[in-house]
Design a protein around this motif. Structure first.
Motif, PDB file in Angstrom:
ATOM      1  N   UNK A  93      32.543 -45.167 -31.995  1.00 32.29           N
ATOM      2  CA  UNK A  93      33.967 -44.845 -31.888  1.00 32.29           C
ATOM      3  C   UNK A  93      34.765 -46.013 -32.448  1.00 32.29           C
ATOM      4  N   UNK A  94      35.420 -45.833 -33.599  1.00 29.31           N
ATOM      5  CA  UNK A  94      36.189 -46.924 -34.203  1.00 29.31           C
ATOM      6  C   UNK A  94      37.415 -47.274 -33.375  1.00 29.31           C
ATOM      7  N   UNK A  95      37.983 -48.430 -33.671  1.00 27.18           N
ATOM      8  CA  UNK A  95      39.273 -48.786 -33.083  1.00 27.18           C
ATOM      9  C   UNK A  95      40.278 -47.704 -33.447  1.00 27.18           C
ATOM     10  N   UNK A  96      41.102 -47.324 -32.484  1.00 26.76           N
ATOM     11  CA  UNK A  96      42.062 -46.246 -32.700  1.00 26.76           C
ATOM     12  C   UNK A  96      41.624 -44.931 -32.115  1.00 26.76           C
ATOM     13  N   UNK A  97      40.429 -44.915 -31.491  1.00 25.10           N
ATOM     14  CA  UNK A  97      39.960 -43.704 -30.809  1.00 25.10           C
ATOM     15  C   UNK A  97      40.398 -43.750 -29.348  1.00 25.10           C
ATOM     16  N   UNK A  99      50.564 -38.988 -33.246  1.00 29.29           N
ATOM     17  CA  UNK A  99      49.332 -39.610 -33.724  1.00 29.29           C
ATOM     18  C   UNK A  99      48.316 -38.577 -34.194  1.00 29.29           C
ATOM     19  N   UNK A 100      48.393 -37.352 -33.684  1.00 29.24           N
ATOM     20  CA  UNK A 100      47.465 -36.304 -34.118  1.00 29.24           C
ATOM     21  C   UNK A 100      47.602 -36.025 -35.606  1.00 29.24           C
ATOM     22  N   UNK A 101      48.746 -36.383 -36.164  1.00 32.54           N
ATOM     23  CA  UNK A 101      48.998 -36.186 -37.588  1.00 32.54           C
ATOM     24  C   UNK A 101      49.146 -37.524 -38.306  1.00 32.54           C
ATOM     25  N   UNK A 135      36.097 -38.723 -25.565  1.00 30.03           N
ATOM     26  CA  UNK A 135      36.893 -39.385 -26.588  1.00 30.03           C
ATOM     27  C   UNK A 135      37.644 -38.353 -27.415  1.00 30.03           C
ATOM     28  N   UNK A 136      38.728 -38.827 -28.008  1.00 27.00           N
ATOM     29  CA  UNK A 136      39.605 -37.964 -28.800  1.00 27.00           C
ATOM     30  C   UNK A 136      38.920 -37.489 -30.065  1.00 27.00           C
ATOM     31  N   UNK A 137      39.369 -36.348 -30.574  1.00 24.55           N
ATOM     32  CA  UNK A 137      38.901 -35.858 -31.870  1.00 24.55           C
ATOM     33  C   UNK A 137      39.421 -36.751 -32.996  1.00 24.55           C
ATOM     34  N   UNK A 138      40.598 -37.316 -32.831  1.00 19.09           N
ATOM     35  CA  UNK A 138      41.238 -38.066 -33.910  1.00 19.09           C
ATOM     36  C   UNK A 138      41.107 -39.570 -33.712  1.00 19.09           C
ATOM     37  N   UNK A 139      40.997 -40.274 -34.832  1.00 17.86           N
ATOM     38  CA  UNK A 139      41.025 -41.736 -34.872  1.00 17.86           C
ATOM     39  C   UNK A 139      42.258 -42.108 -35.686  1.00 17.86           C
ATOM     40  N   UNK A 140      43.160 -42.863 -35.079  1.00 14.45           N
ATOM     41  CA  UNK A 140      44.476 -43.068 -35.685  1.00 14.45           C
ATOM     42  C   UNK A 140      44.722 -44.534 -36.002  1.00 14.45           C
ATOM     43  N   UNK A 141      45.685 -44.756 -36.922  1.00 16.82           N
ATOM     44  CA  UNK A 141      45.982 -46.134 -37.335  1.00 16.82           C
ATOM     45  C   UNK A 141      46.939 -46.837 -36.391  1.00 16.82           C
ATOM     46  N   UNK A 179      46.702 -41.673 -41.820  1.00 17.11           N
ATOM     47  CA  UNK A 179      45.375 -42.170 -42.190  1.00 17.11           C
ATOM     48  C   UNK A 179      44.307 -41.628 -41.241  1.00 17.11           C
ATOM     49  N   UNK A 180      44.571 -40.488 -40.650  1.00 17.27           N
ATOM     50  CA  UNK A 180      43.695 -39.967 -39.597  1.00 17.27           C
ATOM     51  C   UNK A 180      42.269 -39.775 -40.103  1.00 17.27           C
ATOM     52  N   UNK A 181      41.315 -40.123 -39.241  1.00 19.92           N
ATOM     53  CA  UNK A 181      39.916 -39.753 -39.414  1.00 19.92           C
ATOM     54  C   UNK A 181      39.535 -38.951 -38.174  1.00 19.92           C
ATOM     55  N   UNK A 182      38.516 -38.103 -38.323  1.00 22.60           N
ATOM     56  CA  UNK A 182      38.225 -37.187 -37.226  1.00 22.60           C
ATOM     57  C   UNK A 182      36.747 -37.226 -36.842  1.00 22.60           C
ATOM     58  N   UNK A 183      36.534 -37.254 -35.548  1.00 23.28           N
ATOM     59  CA  UNK A 183      35.180 -37.196 -35.004  1.00 23.28           C
ATOM     60  C   UNK A 183      34.511 -35.905 -35.475  1.00 23.28           C
ATOM     61  N   UNK A 184      33.287 -36.026 -35.997  1.00 25.19           N
ATOM     62  CA  UNK A 184      32.534 -34.853 -36.403  1.00 25.19           C
ATOM     63  C   UNK A 184      32.988 -34.222 -37.698  1.00 25.19           C
TER      64      UNK A 184
END
Length: 337
Positions: free
Chosen positions: A135-139, A105-107, A88-94, A110-115
């Motif tokens: 893993x939230x929606x957007x991962x 999307x990496x920026x 899964x991606x490091x970033x969770x995006x809107x 409202x980004x949240x990040x795994x770990x």
């Protein structure tokens, strides 16, 4: 998201001074969400920097953002199914902000990040140093083919995917002379990826052992001379400056290792203009790079010794040891929660 206290998962929580393994209620996934049983997680350099105090972050938190696991529960509309082995991606995006809509999307605004999220907030199981991760929606996720072992797949979620992004930024590498600065996990991966793309690759690093390892991934020892592309994963201003000085006409510098404050780098604008140079940066990656990372590892599974750069995994209870004292000669420590 409702939780059922009877269903618990163990997680290694970083307190700022040490690791404490705690039991955490395991939630049922909401729409678009996944619950994943972590099979193996690798230790990225950024986590080592967090524990050593060189890098700030949420605290307490569950660290870890390079991992592979199996989906145990999936909400409606989730991007994978129960039983799938995924990364899964490091970033969770809107997905809806201006940056997401323009493909950055990496920026995400409202980004949240795994770990990288607070354990005391609404997403406690946000890191990979745990038996389960939510893993939230957007991962973004990618399924792992059967021929790619866990130890090979786990680093794809950060190191390999980031390398895929830097190669995209560098452009067509066929026949190009590429200098890779830094022979850590990203550097040796970049050497292999550039060679596979038809480039002539040399590598620099201050550690002779890492240079020898890079040769096993296709990177020759550097002997100076002009180059067409410089990929920097070292973040060292001296290495970057030396690389810039060697760029030939039309050369490209891609910076990926400068992720902490440091001294300014002198850059002669006249040389940039007259030599038609391109200077760009890469931080994190897009979902397509996650897919490319897994495809690349599957394609080169028998060509490069991927599994040899990952240590034998420790148990979750022994995580603190590998976060504070990395094994010599190994690019990635690992934990099997």
């Amino acid at each position: 998201m409702d939780t059922v206290p009877a269903r618990l998962s163990r997680a290694a929580v970083w307190s700022g001074t040490g690791i404490e393994v705690r039991e955490v209620p395991l939630p049922h996934p909401g729409p678009g969400e996944l619950v994943v049983r972590v099979r193996l997680a690798t230790v990225c350099g950024s986590d080592l920097h967090t524990v050593s105090g060189r890098r700030g972050g949420a605290c307490p938190s569950v660290l870890g953002h390079e991992a592979v696991g199996v989906v145990t529960a999936a909400g409606t509309g989730a991007p994978a199914s129960v039983g799938d082995r995924i990364i899964w991606s490091v970033t969770v995006t809107c997905g809806i902000c201006a940056r997401c809509r323009t493909g950055r999307t990496a920026k995400c605004e409202r980004v949240r990040k795994i770990g990288h999220e607070a354990f005391t907030a609404d997403w406690p199981l946000s890191g990979s140093y745990a038996e389960h991760i939510v893993l939230p929606a957007g991962t973004a996720v990618a399924r792992v083919p059967d021929g790619v072992p866990d130890a090979v797949a786990a680093p794809a979620a950060c190191a390999t995917a980031t390398v895929m992004a830097t190669l995209e930024a560098a452009g067509d590498l066929t026949g190009r002379r590429v200098l890779v600065c830094g022979a850590g996990m990203l550097g040796v991966t970049a050497a292999a990826a550039c060679v596979s793309a038809g480039a002539l690759v040399t590598v620099t690093d201050v550690d002779p052992a890492r240079l020898r390892l890079a040769e096993r991934f296709g990177g020759a020892a550097d002997s100076g001379g002009a180059v067409d592309v410089v990929l920097d994963y070292s973040g060292a201003p001296a290495a970057i400056a030396a690389g810039v000085d060697r760029l030939d006409i039309g050369g490209v510098l891609v910076l990926a290792g400068s992720v902490a404050p440091g001294p300014a780098l002198p850059l002669d604008p006249e040389r940039v203009v007259r030599h038609l140079l391109t200077v760009t940066g890469v931080h994190n990656y897009e979902p397509r790079h996650l897919d490319r990372a897994i495809a690349f590892l599957e394609r080169t599974a028998n060509r490069f010794p991927w599994a040899e750069v990952v240590a034998t995994p420790v148990d979750l209870d022994d995580l603190a040891a590998v976060l504070t004292t990395p094994a010599p000669g190994i690019l990635r420590a690992a934990v099997a929660p």
